[in-house]
Design a protein around this motif. Structure first.
Motif, short mmCIF file in Angstrom:
data_model
loop_
_atom_site.label_atom_id
_atom_site.label_comp_id
_atom_site.label_asym_id
_atom_site.label_seq_id
_atom_site.Cartn_x
_atom_site.Cartn_y
_atom_site.Cartn_z
N PHE B 80 16.64 62.97 13.59
CA PHE B 80 17.50 63.95 12.66
C PHE B 80 18.11 63.09 11.61
CE2 PHE B 80 20.53 66.79 11.41
CZ PHE B 80 20.12 68.07 11.10
N GLY B 181 13.17 71.03 9.47
CA GLY B 181 12.49 71.57 10.32
C GLY B 181 11.37 70.86 11.08
N ILE B 182 11.12 69.80 10.20
CA ILE B 182 9.76 69.20 10.90
C ILE B 182 10.07 68.28 11.94
CG2 ILE B 182 7.92 67.53 10.47
CD1 ILE B 182 7.91 68.45 7.78
N GLU B 184 12.87 68.46 13.75
CA GLU B 184 13.53 69.47 14.59
C GLU B 184 12.50 69.82 15.62
OE1 GLU B 184 16.60 72.83 14.44
OE2 GLU B 184 16.85 71.56 12.37
N GLY B 185 11.29 70.16 15.08
CA GLY B 185 10.07 70.57 15.53
C GLY B 185 9.64 69.36 16.55
N GLY B 188 11.81 68.93 19.58
CA GLY B 188 11.68 70.06 20.18
C GLY B 188 10.38 70.06 21.04
N VAL B 189 9.30 69.48 20.22
CA VAL B 189 8.06 69.26 21.42
C VAL B 189 8.37 68.13 22.29
CG1 VAL B 189 5.87 68.21 21.23
CG2 VAL B 189 6.64 69.80 19.22
N TYR B 191 11.28 67.81 23.79
CA TYR B 191 12.00 68.44 24.57
C TYR B 191 11.15 69.02 25.83
CZ TYR B 191 16.77 70.36 26.01
OH TYR B 191 17.54 70.58 26.68
N VAL B 192 10.16 69.85 25.22
CA VAL B 192 9.30 70.60 26.05
C VAL B 192 8.26 69.73 26.90
CG1 VAL B 192 7.93 72.39 26.22
CG2 VAL B 192 9.46 72.50 24.58
N ILE B 197 14.17 67.54 30.77
CA ILE B 197 14.89 68.34 31.50
C ILE B 197 14.17 69.13 32.89
CG2 ILE B 197 16.68 68.75 29.82
CD1 ILE B 197 15.32 71.43 29.31
N PHE B 198 13.01 68.76 32.80
CA PHE B 198 12.25 69.27 33.82
C PHE B 198 10.76 68.41 34.14
CE2 PHE B 198 11.17 71.91 30.35
CZ PHE B 198 9.59 71.69 30.45
N LEU B 203 4.44 72.05 33.80
CA LEU B 203 3.78 72.44 32.77
C LEU B 203 2.23 72.86 32.92
CD1 LEU B 203 4.87 69.77 30.13
CD2 LEU B 203 5.29 72.29 29.97
#
Ligand SMILES: Nc1ncnc2c1ncn2[C@@H]1O[C@H](COP(=O)(O)OP(=O)(O)OP(=O)(O)O)[C@@H](O)[C@H]1O
Ligand SMILES: [Mg+2]
Lengths: 325, 287, 274
Positions: B80, B181-182, B184-185, B188-189, B191-192, B197-198, B203
Motif C-alpha cells: 500500500f 484497489g489493485i 489492496e486486491g 487481499g489475495v 490474505y486468503v 490466518i488459516f 482451501l
C-alpha cells in the motif's frame, strides 16, 4: 433606480490563524462604492489590494468586519439567499467541476444548482458554447481542455444562469489575445443586450479596463483611491498631452505660441537637414487643427507628427505609486 | 558520485515521507494512531475466535492465526505504502509531475518514502505481537527464536514486497481513482491464499495450487518457523508446507524476490511509458 | 414559492449526484475492485470460520458484514473528506454562492454515492452467496428493506455530518479516515455478532448506525439465530436507528451551518490549500 452594488464603510480584517504568529491584515479599509445597474464596472489594483476580498464579500462568501454591503438592494450579510439568486461569479484560473464530466455535463450540473429546467439549461449551454467557439468541445472531458478552453467554459458557467449581477475576478488571466478578446467581446455584448445587467470585474490589464469599463475604481491597500470613467481618470494626471511635429524648414514661428489651447511652445531648427522641430504642450485637443493650418499657411510641409496622451497606466502609477505587471 | 546522489534522494524522500506520515500531529497522537489500527485489526480475529471457541486462546491455531495476522501488516502496508506514494502525489498534491520531471531516479524516491512506512509498520507489528503474548497467551519464546531463519526471512520478504509494490504503483498510473484497489486486491489475495490466518489446507484444491506460487505463502511459513519453532512443530502437517525444509523455504523466497524484480521493473517501465504516452501522469480523478 | 424552492433543491441534488453515478460508469476499472476486494476479506474470514467448524450462518454473517464495509468506505472516502477536496479544487465556493440549501449538495453526494455503492454491495453479496452456497431467509422482505433504508439514511446522515467536520481538518482528514476503518469494523461487529463485545461495548458502538443495522439484518436473514447471536430485538434496533436518522440529519445540518458561518468569519472556507 436601485443600485446594483452599494458598499458603505466596508472593512474586512483577516486575523492570523494563531494569535501570536503574524499580524492581522486589513484587506478592505472603509470602502465606499456604488455601482449602478447596467454598468460595466472595473476594479483595478495591484496584488493584494483587496479586490478578491471585495468580490467574496459581495458574493456572500465572506462577512465584512465592519460596514455594509448591498447587492441588488439586499444586505449580503442578512439576505444572502436573495443575493445568491441574482448573482454568479467566475474567477480566472479556476478549475471548477469534475474532470471526468464532459464540458456540457459539467455546465449542466452547475445550472442545476440554480434550479434551471434541464431542457432550458441545455439549450442555453449549446448557444453559449457556440458563441464562445467551444461547440466542438462540448462532448470532451473537462480534464482534456486547455487553459483557455477551460476558462471559456468557466465564463459560460457564470453567464448561463442569467444573473443580474456577475462578478468576474480576472476573467482573462493567462489567456492569449484571441481567447481574451472572445471573452471581452462577450462581456460587453452581454451587458448591453438587456437592461439592468451589471458586471463587476477585476483585472490587471490596463487595456482591458480602459476598453471595457464604463467606470473604474482604483484600489490599493484596501482603499479606493479614485473612481470614475476611464476618461476622467486620465484627466486626473497632470501629465499633459504633447504634440511633436517635424516640418520642412520654417522661418516664422511667432504665431504658434498664441494659439488657443497651447500652453507651451518650443522649437528647434536643423539647418543641415533643412527641417524644424516643433513641440507643443496642449491644454486642449482643439489646438491641433489650428497648429496644422498655421504650419500650412507658412508654406511648410509636415514630415511627421506625434501626439502623446496619458494612459490609465500613468494614472495608476501616479495613484498607487508603482508600476504594474 | 551517482551513489551519493541516489543516497541523498533516498534520504530526502524518507524525510518527506516522515513529514507526511507523522508530522501532522504530536507524537503521542501519532503513536496512539499507529497502534490502535493494528491492534483493532487483530482484535477482530480474536473476537471471531472467541465467539466460536468460547474463550480458550492458548491453542496452537490461535497463535498461528495471531502471528500470521501481525506480520501480514507488512504485506498490506508496504504494498500500500509504495503505491500510495504515487497515487497520493498524483491525486492530491499534483506534485508527481514535478517529481517526475526532476532529474532523480523516481524509484529511489518511492523507496525512500516507503522506508518510513516500513519503520512505522514495524512498531505496529511489535506492539501487536507483544499484546498477543502478554494478554492472549500467544506462543512466542524469545529464547527459542531461530534467528538464523527469522532475520533472513524478514529481510528478503520485505524486499519482495517493496519490489511488488513498485510494480503495482506503475499500474496505478494507468488506472483511475481507485487504482489503489489493485494493490489492496493483491494484498487481499495474499490474505486468503497465503496461509496468513488459516492453513492453506482448508482451501479447495485449485486454490491451494495457487497458494504454492505466491511468495507470501513461504514468507509467512518462514517467519512463523523462525519466531516460534515449537508452535510449528506442534502444527506439523497442518500448514501444507511440511515437505519444505527451512532452507528450501528461504531459497524459494529469495528466488521469487529475484523473479519479481524482473517482472516489476518491466511492468513499471511499461506503465510509465504508457502513462506518458496517454498523458495521464498529472491527472486527477476525483468526483 | 416553497414549491419552486423544493424543485430547485431537488434539481441541485440530482445535479450533484450525477457525476457520481456517471463517474463509475466512465471509469469502470475500479468497479471490479470494489466488488472483489470485500470478497477477498470476506473469503478469508469465511475460511477461518470454516476451519473452526463454526455454525453455517457465520459465513452469511461475514458476507453481510463485507457488503456493509462498502458503504462505510464510501462514507469515509467519498463523503467525509469530500467537501474538503471540493474546497481544494475550488468547487466549494461555487456551491456556496448558489441559491440552494447547502444540505442539497451533501444530499446529492450521498444519493449518488449510496446508489453506486448499493449496486456494488449487492454484487458482492450475490457473488459471496453463490461462492459459499449460503441460504438466506426472505421471510420478511418488507422489514429487510425498511431496516436497510433506515440504516442507510442514518449512516449517510453521519457521513454528511463528517463532511462538515472534516473541513476543520487539513492533512489530518486522511489519517482520521484511515483510522476509522479497522477499529470501526471491530466495534460494529462487521465480521462477528456485535453481542460478543459485551452489552455496554455493543451499546456504545450502536452510535454507528451500521452496528444495529447489520445486527438487525442478520437476524432477519437468519431468523433462528436471533436469540443466540442477536444483540437487541429487531424492532428495538429499528426504533433506535430511526432516532439516529433524525439526530444525524439534524447534526449534519447544524454542523454545516456552523462551518459556513465560521468560514465566512475567518475567511478560510474558500481558501485553497497551498
Ligand atoms: N482568507 C484570508 N486569510 C487571511 N488573509 C487574507 C485572506 N484573503 C485575503 N487575505 C489578505 O488580504 C489582502 C487582500 O487580498 P485579496 O485576495 O483581496 O487581493 P487581490 O486584490 O485580489 O490581489 P490579487 O491581484 O493578487 O488577486 C492580502 O494581503 C491577502 O493576503
Ligand atoms: Mg485576487
Amino acid at each position: 433606480m436601485q443600485s446594483a452594488v452599494e458598499v458603505k464603510g466596508l472593512t474586512r480584517v483577516f486575523e492570523p490563524k494563531k494569535k501570536k504568529e503574524g499580524k492581522s491584515v486589513t484587506a478592505l479599509n472603509k470602502v465606499d462604492l456604488r455601482i449602478e445597474s447596467g454598468e460595466l464596472f472595473g476594479l483595478l489594483g495591484p496584488n493584494g489590494a483587496g479586490k478578491t476580498t471585495l468580490l467574496k464579500i459581495l458574493s456572500t462568501l465572506l462577512l465584512p468586519t465592519a460596514g455594509k454591503a448591498f447587492v441588488a438592494g439586499f444586505d449580503v450579510e442578512k439576505d444572502f439567499t436573495e443575493v445568491r439568486k441574482r448573482i454568479n461569479m467566475v474567477s480566472g484560473g479556476e478549475i471548477s467541476g469534475y474532470g471526468l464530466l464532459t464540458v456540457k455535463e459539467n455546465l449542466w450540473m452547475f445550472t442545476q444548482f440554480y434550479g434551471m429546467k434541464s431542457s432550458v439549461a441545455k439549450q442555453r449551454i449549446d448557444e453559449l458554447l457556440t458563441q464562445f467557439g467551444l461547440a466542438d468541445k462540448k462532448d470532451e472531458k473537462v480534464r482534456t481542455l486547455s487553459t483557455g478552453q477551460r476558462q471559456k467554459m468557466n465564463v459560460i458557467r457564470g453567464f448561463v444562469t442569467d444573473p443580474e449581477i456577475i462578478f468576474l475576478d480576472e476573467p482573462t488571466l493567462g489567456l492569449d489575445v484571441n481567447a481574451s478578446r472572445v471573452i471581452r467581446d462577450f462581456i460587453v455584448d452581454w451587458v448591453q443586450a438587456k437592461e439592468n445587467r451589471t458586471v463587476l470585474l477585476t483585472t490587471h490589464y490596463m487595456m482591458e479596463a480602459d476598453q471595457l469599463c464604463d467606470r473604474i475604481a482604483i484600489i490599493d491597500d484596501g482603499r479606493i483611491l479614485a473612481c470614475d470613467t476611464p476618461e476622467n481618470l486620465k484627466k486626473l494626471v497632470k501629465m499633459n498631452r504633447t504634440l511633436k511635429l517635424d516640418v520642412t524648414s520654417l522661418k516664422d514661428t511667432s504665431k504658434f505660441g498664441s494659439i488657443a489651447g497651447v500652453e507651451q511652445f518650443t522649437f528647434q531648427d536643423d539647418a543641415e537637414k533643412n527641417q524644424t522641430y516643433l513641440k507643443f504642450i496642449l491644454t486642449h485637443d482643439s489646438a491641433v487643427t489650428d497648429i496644422i493650418s498655421e504650419v500650412q499657411r507658412k508654406g511648410a510641409r509636415i514630415l511627421s507628427l506625434q501626439k502623446t496622451e496619458p494612459t490609465l497606466e500613468d494614472v495608476f502609477i501616479k495613484m498607487v505609486g508603482k508600476g504594474f505587471e | 558520485m551517482a551513489v551519493s546522489h541516489d543516497l541523498r534522494t533516498f534520504k530526502n524522500a524518507a524525510w518527506l515521507g516522515w513529514q507526511m506520515e507523522a508530522n501532522w500531529t504530536d507524537p503521542f497522537v501519532f503513536a496512539t494512531y499507529s497502534i490502535v489500527k493494528p491492534v483493532a485489526g487483530s482484535l477482530i480475529l480474536v473476537f471471531m475466535y472467541l465467539v466460536i471457541t468460547g474463550g480458550e486462546t492458548q491453542t496452537p491455531f490461535f497463535s498461528y492465526m495471531f502471528i500470521g495476522n501481525a506480520f501480514y501488516m507488512f504485506v498490506a502496508e508496504v504494498l500500500f505504502g509504495v503505491t500510495w506514494v504515487i497515487h497520493d502525489d498524483r491525486e492530491h498534491y499534483m506534485t508527481l509531475k514535478q517529481v517526475y520531471i526532476a532529474p532523480i531516479k523516481f524509484y529511489i524516491y518511492v523507496f525512500g518514502r516507503a522506508a518510513i512506512k516500513i519503520a512505522i509498520t514495524t512498531v505496529g507489528v511489535l506492539v501487536t505481537l507483544a499484546f498477543g503474548v502478554i494478554w492472549l497467551g500467544v506462543e512466542i519464546d524469545l529464547g527459542a527464536v531461530d534467528w538464523m531463519v527469522f532475520i533472513p526471512a524478514l529481510l528478503v520478504g520485505l524486499l519482495t514486497m517493496l519490489i511488488m509494490g513498485l510494480a503495482l504503483g506503475g499500474v496505478t498510473f494507468l488506472t483511475a481513482k481507485h487504482g489503489m484497489g489493485i494493490n489492496e486486491g493483491i494484498a487481499g489475495v495474499f490474505y486468503v491464499l497465503s496461509g496468513v490466518i488459516f492453513p492453506i489446507t482448508v482451501l479447495p484444491e485449485w486454490a491451494q495450487s495457487i497458494s504454492y506460487l505466491l511468495p507470501v505463502t513461504y514468507w509467512m511459513e518462514a517467519l512463523r518457523r523462525g519466531l516460534s519453532p515449537d508452535l510449528m512443530t506442534s502444527l506439523s502437517g497442518a500448514t501444507g508446507l511440511s515437505d519444505f525444509s527451512n532452507l528450501e523455504i528461504l531459497l524459494t523466497l529469495a528466488l521469487s524476490a529475484v523473479a519479481f524484480l524482473f517482472i516489476s521493473s518491466a511492468i513499471f517501465r511499461y506503465a510509465d511509458k504508457t502513462a506518458r504516452r496517454k498523458g495521464k501522469i498529472d491527472w486527477t480523478t476525483s468526483y | 414559492m416553497s414549491d419552486t424552492w423544493l424543485i430547485t433543491n431537488l434539481r441541485a441534488i440530482r445535479g450533484r449526484a450525477y457525476p457520481r453515478v456517471i463517474g463509475s460508469k466512465r471509469e469502470p476499472s475500479w468497479l471490479f475492485f470494489d466488488i472483489t476486494l470485500p470478497l477477498l476479506t470476506v473469503s478469508a474470514y469465511a475460511y477461518i470460520y470454516k476451519y473452526m467448524d463454526a455454525p453455517p450462518e457465520f459465513v452469511g454473517f461475514v458476507i453481510l458484514g463485507g457488503a456493509m464495509t462498502a458503504f462505510w468506505l464510501n462514507i469515509l472516502w467519498a463523503m467525509a473528506s469530500q467537501l474538503y477536496w471540493e474546497k481544494e479544487i475550488g468547487n466549494l465556493q461555487l456551491y456556496l454562492i448558489a441559491p440552494i440549501s447547502r444540505m442539497s449538495i451533501l444530499a446529492g453526494m450521498a444519493v449518488g454515492g449510496l446508489f453506486m455503492t448499493a449496486i456494488r454491495a449487492a454484487a458482492t453479496m450475490i457473488i459471496g452467496i453463490l461462492l459459499f452456497g449460503i441460504a438466506l431467509s426472505f421471510a420478511q422482505p418488507g422489514m429487510i428493506i425498511l431496516v436497510f433504508m433506515v440504516t442507510m439514511v442514518s449512516l449517510y446522515g453521519m457521513g454528511m455530518m463528517f463532511a462538515s467536520l472534516y473541513l476543520l481538518l487539513g492533512r489530518e482528514a486522511y489519517h482520521l479516515s484511515n483510522l476509522l476503518t479497522e477499529p470501526v469494523y471491530l466495534a460494529s461487529g462487521l465480521y462477528f455478532p456485535v453481542r460478543a463485545l459485551g452489552f455496554w461495548a455493543a451499546a456504545g458502538a450502536s452510535i454507528i448506525p451500521m452496528t444495529l443495522g447489520l445486527d438487525a439484518l442478520r437476524q432477519l436473514f437468519y431468523p433462528s439465530s436471533g436469540s443466540e447471536y442477536g444483540f437487541l430485538p429487531v424492532n428495538t434496533e429499528l426504533a433506535i436507528l430511526a432516532v439516529l436518522c433524525v439526530v444525524f440529519l439534524w447534526l449534519s445540518k447544524y454542523s454545516l451551518a456552523y462551518m459556513e458561518k465560521l468560514g465566512k468569519t475567518t475567511g478560510r472556507l474558500t481558501l485553497r490549500w497551498q
